[in-house]
Design a protein around this motif. Sequence first.
Motif, PDB file in Angstrom:
ATOM      1  N   HIS A 340       1.045  -1.129  -0.567  1.00 45.81           N
ATOM      2  CA  HIS A 340       0.411   0.040   0.053  1.00 45.81           C
ATOM      3  C   HIS A 340       0.996   1.247   0.186  1.00 45.81           C
ATOM      4  O   HIS A 340       0.630   2.333  -0.950  1.00 45.81           O
ATOM      5  CB  HIS A 340      -0.696   0.036   0.810  1.00 45.81           C
ATOM      6  N   MET A 341       1.980   1.452   0.951  1.00 44.51           N
ATOM      7  CA  MET A 341       2.692   2.730   0.751  1.00 44.51           C
ATOM      8  C   MET A 341       3.314   2.427  -0.862  1.00 44.51           C
ATOM      9  O   MET A 341       3.432   4.127  -0.762  1.00 44.51           O
ATOM     10  CB  MET A 341       4.093   2.509   1.935  1.00 44.51           C
ATOM     11  N   ARG A 342       4.180   1.502  -1.058  1.00 48.91           N
ATOM     12  CA  ARG A 342       4.565   1.392  -2.564  1.00 48.91           C
ATOM     13  C   ARG A 342       3.988   2.155  -3.186  1.00 48.91           C
ATOM     14  O   ARG A 342       4.148   3.263  -4.666  1.00 48.91           O
ATOM     15  CB  ARG A 342       4.674   0.376  -2.302  1.00 48.91           C
ATOM     16  N   LEU A 343       2.719   1.581  -3.046  1.00 44.89           N
ATOM     17  CA  LEU A 343       1.911   2.088  -4.462  1.00 44.89           C
ATOM     18  C   LEU A 343       0.837   3.118  -4.677  1.00 44.89           C
ATOM     19  O   LEU A 343       0.620   4.150  -5.461  1.00 44.89           O
ATOM     20  CB  LEU A 343       0.300   0.636  -4.785  1.00 44.89           C
ATOM     21  N   MET A 344       0.382   3.856  -3.418  1.00 42.88           N
ATOM     22  CA  MET A 344      -0.468   4.403  -2.965  1.00 42.88           C
ATOM     23  C   MET A 344       0.762   5.493  -2.546  1.00 42.88           C
ATOM     24  O   MET A 344       0.180   7.112  -2.981  1.00 42.88           O
ATOM     25  CB  MET A 344      -1.717   4.339  -1.655  1.00 42.88           C
ATOM     26  N   LYS A 345       1.470   5.599  -1.695  1.00 47.79           N
ATOM     27  CA  LYS A 345       3.185   7.016  -1.125  1.00 47.79           C
ATOM     28  C   LYS A 345       3.549   6.560  -1.705  1.00 47.79           C
ATOM     29  O   LYS A 345       5.093   7.634  -1.743  1.00 47.79           O
ATOM     30  CB  LYS A 345       2.328   6.143   0.427  1.00 47.79           C
ATOM     31  N   GLY A 346       3.982   5.567  -2.677  1.00 47.07           N
ATOM     32  CA  GLY A 346       5.577   5.940  -3.566  1.00 47.07           C
ATOM     33  C   GLY A 346       6.984   4.980  -2.173  1.00 47.07           C
ATOM     34  O   GLY A 346       7.718   5.853  -3.352  1.00 47.07           O
ATOM     35  N   LEU A 347       6.857   4.740  -1.805  1.00 47.74           N
ATOM     36  CA  LEU A 347       7.336   4.420  -0.719  1.00 47.74           C
ATOM     37  C   LEU A 347       8.646   3.414  -1.698  1.00 47.74           C
ATOM     38  O   LEU A 347       8.370   2.599  -2.685  1.00 47.74           O
ATOM     39  CB  LEU A 347       7.147   3.662  -0.004  1.00 47.74           C
ATOM     40  N   ARG A 348       9.967   4.328  -1.046  1.00 50.90           N
ATOM     41  CA  ARG A 348      11.201   3.525  -1.962  1.00 50.90           C
ATOM     42  C   ARG A 348      12.415   3.685  -0.426  1.00 50.90           C
ATOM     43  O   ARG A 348      12.075   4.710   0.157  1.00 50.90           O
ATOM     44  CB  ARG A 348      11.523   4.128  -3.190  1.00 50.90           C
ATOM     45  N   GLY A 349      13.073   3.416  -1.436  1.00 53.59           N
ATOM     46  CA  GLY A 349      14.702   3.454  -1.143  1.00 53.59           C
ATOM     47  C   GLY A 349      14.665   2.705   0.529  1.00 53.59           C
ATOM     48  O   GLY A 349      14.425   1.603   0.010  1.00 53.59           O
ATOM     49  N   GLN A 350      15.893   3.259   1.292  1.00 57.69           N
ATOM     50  CA  GLN A 350      17.012   2.691   2.449  1.00 57.69           C
ATOM     51  C   GLN A 350      15.037   2.090   3.334  1.00 57.69           C
ATOM     52  O   GLN A 350      15.029   1.344   4.030  1.00 57.69           O
ATOM     53  CB  GLN A 350      16.748   3.234   2.534  1.00 57.69           C
ATOM     54  N   VAL A 351      13.777   2.878   3.156  1.00 61.32           N
ATOM     55  CA  VAL A 351      13.011   2.325   4.457  1.00 61.32           C
ATOM     56  C   VAL A 351      12.244   1.563   3.989  1.00 61.32           C
ATOM     57  O   VAL A 351      11.973   0.360   5.300  1.00 61.32           O
ATOM     58  CB  VAL A 351      12.329   4.137   4.468  1.00 61.32           C
ATOM     59  N   ALA A 352      12.111   1.454   2.916  1.00 61.51           N
ATOM     60  CA  ALA A 352      11.200   0.390   1.489  1.00 61.51           C
ATOM     61  C   ALA A 352      12.477  -0.977   2.342  1.00 61.51           C
ATOM     62  O   ALA A 352      11.714  -1.815   2.800  1.00 61.51           O
ATOM     63  CB  ALA A 352      10.488   0.530   0.004  1.00 61.51           C
ATOM     64  N   ALA A 353      13.970  -1.103   1.913  1.00 59.05           N
ATOM     65  CA  ALA A 353      14.521  -2.164   2.330  1.00 59.05           C
ATOM     66  C   ALA A 353      14.579  -2.745   3.765  1.00 59.05           C
ATOM     67  O   ALA A 353      14.888  -3.474   4.265  1.00 59.05           O
ATOM     68  CB  ALA A 353      15.877  -1.206   2.239  1.00 59.05           C
ATOM     69  N   TRP A 354      14.147  -1.297   4.701  1.00 57.07           N
ATOM     70  CA  TRP A 354      14.502  -2.479   5.852  1.00 57.07           C
ATOM     71  C   TRP A 354      12.958  -3.074   6.320  1.00 57.07           C
ATOM     72  O   TRP A 354      13.066  -3.314   7.040  1.00 57.07           O
ATOM     73  CB  TRP A 354      14.902  -0.910   6.761  1.00 57.07           C
ATOM     74  N   TRP A 355      12.719  -2.093   5.867  1.00 63.04           N
ATOM     75  CA  TRP A 355      11.114  -2.768   5.786  1.00 63.04           C
ATOM     76  C   TRP A 355      11.116  -4.127   5.537  1.00 63.04           C
ATOM     77  O   TRP A 355      10.182  -5.018   6.455  1.00 63.04           O
ATOM     78  CB  TRP A 355      10.113  -2.123   5.432  1.00 63.04           C
ATOM     79  N   ALA A 356      11.171  -4.136   4.225  1.00 66.11           N
ATOM     80  CA  ALA A 356      11.112  -5.744   3.494  1.00 66.11           C
ATOM     81  C   ALA A 356      12.456  -6.701   4.352  1.00 66.11           C
ATOM     82  O   ALA A 356      11.714  -7.773   4.006  1.00 66.11           O
ATOM     83  CB  ALA A 356      11.440  -5.655   1.676  1.00 66.11           C
ATOM     84  N   LEU A 357      13.615  -6.497   5.497  1.00 67.38           N
ATOM     85  CA  LEU A 357      14.365  -7.172   5.871  1.00 67.38           C
ATOM     86  C   LEU A 357      13.624  -7.280   7.024  1.00 67.38           C
ATOM     87  O   LEU A 357      13.981  -8.615   7.512  1.00 67.38           O
ATOM     88  CB  LEU A 357      15.432  -6.131   5.689  1.00 67.38           C
ATOM     89  N   ILE A 358      12.724  -6.458   7.489  1.00 69.85           N
ATOM     90  CA  ILE A 358      12.290  -6.364   9.484  1.00 69.85           C
ATOM     91  C   ILE A 358      11.863  -7.929   8.771  1.00 69.85           C
ATOM     92  O   ILE A 358      11.249  -8.194   9.742  1.00 69.85           O
ATOM     93  CB  ILE A 358      12.106  -5.581   9.947  1.00 69.85           C
ATOM     94  N   GLY A 359      10.722  -7.519   7.891  1.00 68.77           N
ATOM     95  CA  GLY A 359       9.873  -8.520   7.260  1.00 68.77           C
ATOM     96  C   GLY A 359      10.372  -9.962   7.618  1.00 68.77           C
ATOM     97  O   GLY A 359       9.208 -11.069   7.627  1.00 68.77           O
ATOM     98  N   LEU A 360      11.193 -10.653   7.380  1.00 75.35           N
ATOM     99  CA  LEU A 360      12.343 -11.435   6.912  1.00 75.35           C
ATOM    100  C   LEU A 360      11.939 -12.516   8.332  1.00 75.35           C
ATOM    101  O   LEU A 360      11.540 -13.732   8.883  1.00 75.35           O
ATOM    102  CB  LEU A 360      13.391 -11.964   6.630  1.00 75.35           C
ATOM    103  N   LEU A 361      11.963 -11.616   9.419  1.00 77.37           N
ATOM    104  CA  LEU A 361      11.802 -11.857  10.904  1.00 77.37           C
ATOM    105  C   LEU A 361      10.342 -11.716  11.138  1.00 77.37           C
ATOM    106  O   LEU A 361      10.473 -13.393  12.220  1.00 77.37           O
ATOM    107  CB  LEU A 361      12.315 -10.496  12.053  1.00 77.37           C
TER     108      LEU A 361
END
Length: 383
Positions: A340-361
């Motif tokens: 949602h944040m990616r498609l609606m708010k244009g989430l990119r960069g390190q915030v998106a990467a950290w979020w995806a990495l923490i998602g692994l946990l």
Amino acid sequence: MELTQSQIYSPPPGFFRRLSVLDWVYGAALAAGVLFALSRFGAHMDYYEKAILVLSAPTFAWLGWHWKPVRWLIALLAVLALSSISLYGGVLDAANQKFLLKYGLSSQSAVLWMSTLFFLSTLFYWGGLLTRSDFGGAVGSKLCWAAVVMGFTGMLARWYESYLIGTDVGHIPISNLYEVFVLFSLITALFYLYYEQHYATRQLGPFVLLVISAAVGFLLWYTVNREASQIQPLVPALQSWWMKIHVPANFIGYGTFSLAAMVSAAYLLKSKGVFADRLPALDVLDDVMYKAIAVGFAFFTIATILGALWAAEAWGGYWSWDPKETWALIVWLNYAAWLHMRLMKGLRGQVAAWWALIGLLVTTFAFLGVNMFLSGLHSYGQL
């Protein structure tokens, strides 16, 4: 004014018109393979398994038409699986007597080969990245493919072995932690290999193979300490055709979420200047991360819906807030919010990467942690 020939619009040919003779031969071979399997093993299949088998022909035809390596993968698996079945000759103990089964084509041997090849692939990928060697990456890729071949061969052999134990024991090998860890490793590797070819880069292999090697390491520990490789009859809750579609869909989600997390680790390292001149561009890393999460979310959503339908059949209710269900919902909400944040708010960069990495946990706890620390209706999968 007359239009020249080059100015006249000609619509592109339809999809089927673009297929070559080899494409049609491949599709026909798949159809023939399905008919052979039905004639040879149909007596051991229920209606749902037969339906899945029939649908596999157009599914793998479509995959092979869009991604050519699938063709030789299926052909090689057919040869190896049929060779394994032939060597068994209907006798399970042949796995301890015949050389090719004992050291290659029995399920346990094939899975051990898969594990070894994944470890070697990881080493070569990292060697290639650290030394800037194309050779290391190329060897790592080939070893990864070899691991996929041996892993699927082991799964197919295990499926046959379960029926040799007894027709009431026979089942598709996706019912316990041992089997789903093999499935997870293979799915993650296949998706990575697709992205490797699609983006023409092997520099993500070192990162993705780390999570696969971690899964394989756990698999080996689990095998040795719990004798988990032994084939067991299905518990009543798993004696359902829902398992055959719910579990694979679920692990496509787990595999692609894990892949996205490892790509996000590469993104963060490149952002900090580590391997900056060796890794793909940040836009490429961002695109792989997004596509992996999007695919995983779609399949995880399907798996969650199928799981609810299965729960209604097995336990009388669609949702019971069982720990496994609750954590599956947490995983779903996490990636729904990311998309949602990616498609609606244009989430990119390190915030998106950290979020995806923490998602692994979060994903790891839902996949494994619940089985280790919590109990509930899904306790048949606990350690």
